[in-house]
Design an enzyme around this catalytic site. Structure first.
Site, PDB file in Angstrom:
ATOM      1  N   ARG A  63       0.831  -1.204   0.000  1.00 22.45           N
ATOM      2  CA  ARG A  63       0.000   0.000   0.000  1.00 22.45           C
ATOM      3  C   ARG A  63       0.867   1.256   0.000  1.00 22.45           C
ATOM      4  NH1 ARG A  63      -3.438   2.443   4.382  1.00 22.45           N
ATOM      5  NH2 ARG A  63      -5.159   3.487   3.315  1.00 22.45           N
ATOM      6  N   HIS A  67       0.505   4.355  -2.568  1.00 24.47           N
ATOM      7  CA  HIS A  67       0.265   5.720  -2.075  1.00 24.47           C
ATOM      8  C   HIS A  67       1.418   6.653  -2.425  1.00 24.47           C
ATOM      9  CE1 HIS A  67      -3.284   5.218   0.918  1.00 24.47           C
ATOM     10  NE2 HIS A  67      -3.369   4.344  -0.064  1.00 24.47           N
ATOM     11  N   ASN A  92      -3.148   8.511   4.703  1.00 27.15           N
ATOM     12  CA  ASN A  92      -1.866   7.859   4.992  1.00 27.15           C
ATOM     13  C   ASN A  92      -1.621   7.598   6.472  1.00 27.15           C
ATOM     14  OD1 ASN A  92      -1.064   7.713   2.295  1.00 27.15           O
ATOM     15  ND2 ASN A  92      -0.312   9.829   2.325  1.00 27.15           N
ATOM     16  N   HIS A 189      -5.672  -6.131  -2.582  1.00 30.13           N
ATOM     17  CA  HIS A 189      -6.405  -6.239  -1.314  1.00 30.13           C
ATOM     18  C   HIS A 189      -6.534  -7.687  -0.860  1.00 30.13           C
ATOM     19  CE1 HIS A 189      -8.475  -2.000  -1.561  1.00 30.13           C
ATOM     20  NE2 HIS A 189      -7.199  -1.940  -1.279  1.00 30.13           N
TER      21      HIS A 189
END
Ligand SMILES: *[C@@H]1O[C@H](CO)[C@@H](O)[C@H](O)[C@H]1NC(C)=O
Length: 325
Positions: A63, A67, A92, A189
């Site tokens: 992730r 990001h 975040n 995911h």
């Protein structure tokens, strides 16, 4: 045409191709093979040792890469400390794995000072995380520079858990990624978790309807409600791929097909025709051209890892990942 002339033409074609690759892409597989031959091994061993004591660093690092890339490109802007940097922004706040990157960087600075960028460490660590959770390996092109800009205000680029499929597609398109990339990367995911606070609104009084989100399978609802009771602990974490969270597989997509998606934005990938096709293709459903999720995931990751790369004076090799030089 003379042989010499042909050789010349070939040589210039080769030069042109090489130049395009350097300017256009900016990264290549094995970038550190002479400047820091152990770079990839060091990152891999570091991720592995942290993973063995805390497996949640794997989804955390995956992730983090995502990001990082969506804001200012893949330039480790996510790692910079400061009062209003990216890492302080709401999307975040729950990112994990910073200590893994710092650990790898310390070892890399000892082995080859000033050579390996923090942005490359993140990209490699994301790949290694997928492999540690039984995903298929892919080659990570390296040679990214670290950025000098990190602004919390720019994190609105990031997809959100209530975004419609159209909005998700727009946010990906703004980064040169298509609907297939969207479905594929969200498929990460498969090893993720979410805190109850990001989906419990779906379980009780969805959009003030007085009832749960009808997209949730009624047979699955009681299970979710008991995991995330109304007015319960919103920070409690739940697997995004029920029944198979530790394994990098297509079970996440099977769950979407069965109304067992956890995040609203995930479940919508099954409701919207333009993304549903890809979910079905990953599941090898009859009548559709199958797609191998593990292969496509590596390809989509390489594509994402080349977003808006820094060149020239916009970039540097940070000495410490949490601050610009
Ligand atoms: C759902 O939320 C709305 C708005 O807050 C409220 O008016 C309604 O009474 C709620 N319904 C239930 C069943 O809790």
């Amino acid at each position: 045409m003379s042989f010499t002339k042909q050789i010349h033409i070939l040589f210039f074609l080769w030069l042109a191709t090489t130049a395009t690759l350097t300017v256009g892409q900016g990264t290549r597989v094995g970038f550190y093979s002479t400047s820091c031959p152990r770079a990839e091994t060091i990152v891999q061993a570091t991720v592995k040792s942290h993973f063995q004591s805390d497996a949640t660093v794997a989804p955390g690092l995956l992730r983090m890469h995502f990001h990082d890339c969506f804001v200012q490109g893949c330039d480790a802007s996510i790692l910079i400390d400061g009062p209003s940097t990216e890492k302080t922004a709401p999307p975040n706040l729950l990112l994990r794995g910073y200590e893994v990157i710092d650990d790898a960087k310390t070892q890399l600075e000892a082995a080859c000072p000033g050579v390996v960028s923090c942005a490359d460490i993140i990209a490699l660590a994301a790949r290694d995380s997928v492999v540690l959770t039984t995903g298929r390996v892919w080659q990570v092109p390296t040679g990214r520079k670290d950025g000098r800009v990190s602004l919390a205000s720019e994190t609105s680029n990031l997809p959100g858990f209530t975004d419609s499929v159209d909005v998700q597609k727009q946010k990906f398109a703004a980064k040169g990624l298509n609907a297939q990339d969207l479905v594929t990367l969200v498929g990460g995911h498969t090893i993720g978790t979410s805190a109850c606070q990001f989906f419990s609104y779906r379980l009780y009084n969805y959009s003030n309807t007085g009832a749960p989100d009808p997209a949730i399978n009624p047979a699955f609802l009681p299970q979710l409600q008991s995991l995330c009771p109304q007015n319960g602990d919103g920070s409690k974490r739940i697997a995004l791929d029920t029944g198979s969270v530790g394994k990098f597989d297509t079970s996440f997509f099977t769950n979407l097909g069965n109304g067992r998606g956890i995040l609203e934005s995930d479940q919508k990938l099954w409701t919207d025709a333009s993304t549903k096709t890809y979910v079905q293709r990953y599941l090898g459903l009859r009548g559709l051209l199958g797609l191998a999720f593990d292969v496509e995931f590596g390809k989509a990751m390489v594509k994402m890892s080349n977003i808006e790369l820094k060149t020239g004076t916009n970039g540097e090799i940070r000495k410490v990942c949490s601050k610009i030089n």
